[in-house]
Write an enzyme that holds these catalytic residues in place. Sequence first.
Site, PDB file in Angstrom:
ATOM      1  N   ASP A  28      33.280   5.156  12.397  1.00  0.00           N
ATOM      2  CA  ASP A  28      33.874   4.855  13.253  1.00  0.00           C
ATOM      3  C   ASP A  28      32.789   4.584  14.519  1.00  0.00           C
ATOM      4  O   ASP A  28      31.962   5.262  14.611  1.00  0.00           O
ATOM      5  CB  ASP A  28      34.891   5.717  13.701  1.00  0.00           C
ATOM      6  CG  ASP A  28      35.865   5.371  14.939  1.00  0.00           C
ATOM      7  OD1 ASP A  28      36.451   4.325  14.500  1.00  0.00           O
ATOM      8  OD2 ASP A  28      36.192   5.977  16.160  1.00  0.00           O
ATOM      9  N   GLU A  71      31.429   0.730  11.904  1.00  0.00           N
ATOM     10  CA  GLU A  71      32.371  -0.001  12.497  1.00  0.00           C
ATOM     11  C   GLU A  71      31.429  -0.569  13.623  1.00  0.00           C
ATOM     12  O   GLU A  71      31.487   0.121  14.623  1.00  0.00           O
ATOM     13  CB  GLU A  71      33.527   0.871  13.042  1.00  0.00           C
ATOM     14  CG  GLU A  71      34.556  -0.378  13.514  1.00  0.00           C
ATOM     15  CD  GLU A  71      35.421   0.504  14.734  1.00  0.00           C
ATOM     16  OE1 GLU A  71      36.556  -0.121  14.911  1.00  0.00           O
ATOM     17  OE2 GLU A  71      35.025   1.476  15.376  1.00  0.00           O
TER      18      GLU A  71
END
Length: 621
Positions: A337, A366
Amino acid sequence: MRSITAKISILVLITVLSSGVCFSQTATTFDRVEPAFWWVGMKNHELQILFYHHNADLSKHEVSLSYPGVTLLQKINVENPHYLFLKLDVSASAKAGTVAIQFKAGKKTFTYNYELKNKSTAPNRIQGFNSSDVVYLIMPDRFANGDAKNDTLPGFFQGTHREKPFGRHGGDLKGISDHLDYIKNLGVTALWLNPVLENNQKRESYHGYAITDLYKVDARFGSNEEYLTLINKSHQSGMKVIQDMVMNHIGNEHWLVKDAPEKDWIHHFPTYTSSNYRGGLISDPYRSKADSVLMVNGWFDTTMPDVNQSNPLFAQYLIQNSLWWIEYAGIDGIRMDTYPYPDKYFMARWAKALTDEYPQFGLVGEVWIPSVAQTAYWQKGAKNTDGYESNLPSVTDFTFCFAVPRALNENGGWDTGLTRLYDLLSHDFQYPNANNNLTFLDNHDMTRFFLTVGKDLAKFKMGLSFLMTARGIPEIYYGTEILMDGDASSHPQVRRDYPGGWPGDASDLFNPKNGTPDQLEARAFITKLLNWRKSKPVIHSGKITHFIPKDNVYVYFRTLGNEMVMVIMNGNANENVLNTQRFQELLKGKVRAKNVITDEVIPSLDAIKVPARTALILELE
Ligand code: CA
């Protein structure tokens, strides 16, 4: 001074009275030992173990151990005496077994038995992921409730309230496990689950991004053992598993936040200070210090304290945590993330440590930045002028995601309509390996693709066709196949429950016979496309040649050896009869084609009829 002493005396007295046992400053056991166990046979021999007891003073303990092949390198005391860290060398000669670690404080001694297991030697256990895969993204709380018994559990702030959009809905690992056949039949080859680790937060704990225990699956999803079962079952079905992880922040209810080992494990500010969320800043040669500090040290959310990965003990804790999950669970990859938000040099060390230990392992970060250059900065092998090497094989391709709906919704023009897809791919020279990009049309944070293209089934199919035949590792979000919609202006709208995942649901769309005519068509289309793609190396790694779009018709080819696929995208509201003269450099020698969706044979390639708003995917013979 006196008053402080008095308060401490009272505190001790209260402790003695309330616990009924004699208050001790030394420990005879621990609340936490992390990692709880480790392995012999790891390439990296260093092991850091955290010991924690919530009211013991661990700073006074002397530590010793005697175990063949294992050496105690260092005992580290930190600001908070409730913690003790040990650094061990687990050499190549060490055998699996129980390491008796002696703790001595004054005349008191006790032994902690630390287990070293054998590292798995199963061949090809860790598979990684690549452009031959199609990834199916699932939000576990919203997919299927396979076990109602874990919906509401003692010790957790939140139980299940399905009627609340921001509440927990009860979906779990069992629910996913029960529907693996459904997912597999779609042609999916890899699962990416939004984080499954414990999120014992007071509110909005369903999404998983505020972790409160980095070593434990949230009990409302299931146990660590159930996670293992799901992974093994997925592998047996021919599907890989990608674990979603977060290194930038943890939940404010995390025990490491509530009783931190050192103040600097978390970035603190006098008042709540958020990140400026400017991922592009990291590669900006003109960035200011003030902006940089905010970007990296500011909090992602009021309930998500920002982790300081520059603290060497926490850094090692985080790296080992990832290694632990790989070896323990046999996951094939990690989706990390908020990749640009942590200390970037830490992230580079993290990625290197994982891929050094497991060369096959897949990593995607990400990188939510709508710029090719700023995204490419983060991919392994990028020739960055500041010398930064991320060691990260895959990046999320948001530029791809943003280009597709615009290309389909606009009228064709010099730089509009399908020219946007041509333009998109023409920038690929900036990526060290664009074919390793994770490509997608939406995800758990974005308006669902079907809504982005105005619920137009024809545009929907064109977008999916491009996603599945262009370069990259395609990801589809659960429910795409049944045309789920929802606007990301409110997250729960794009995280609705999959119909049929809960007992008593009005419709069961896990049954492939169920659905509206459009849903059936969409699912049949995706099933056909993905299952075809699965066995087509020409799509996985074939060379791309594309032609400048003309009259909003975009043509590209994938070639590998004798295999060739031609894709013709017609973005117009009327049929196009394509004169193929322009494409002779590729079509030379090809006599006919097969439409991979309809199986229809096109006997002549001189002129090809392309229906309105259609992407023809043709295998050339
Ligand atoms: Ca449940």
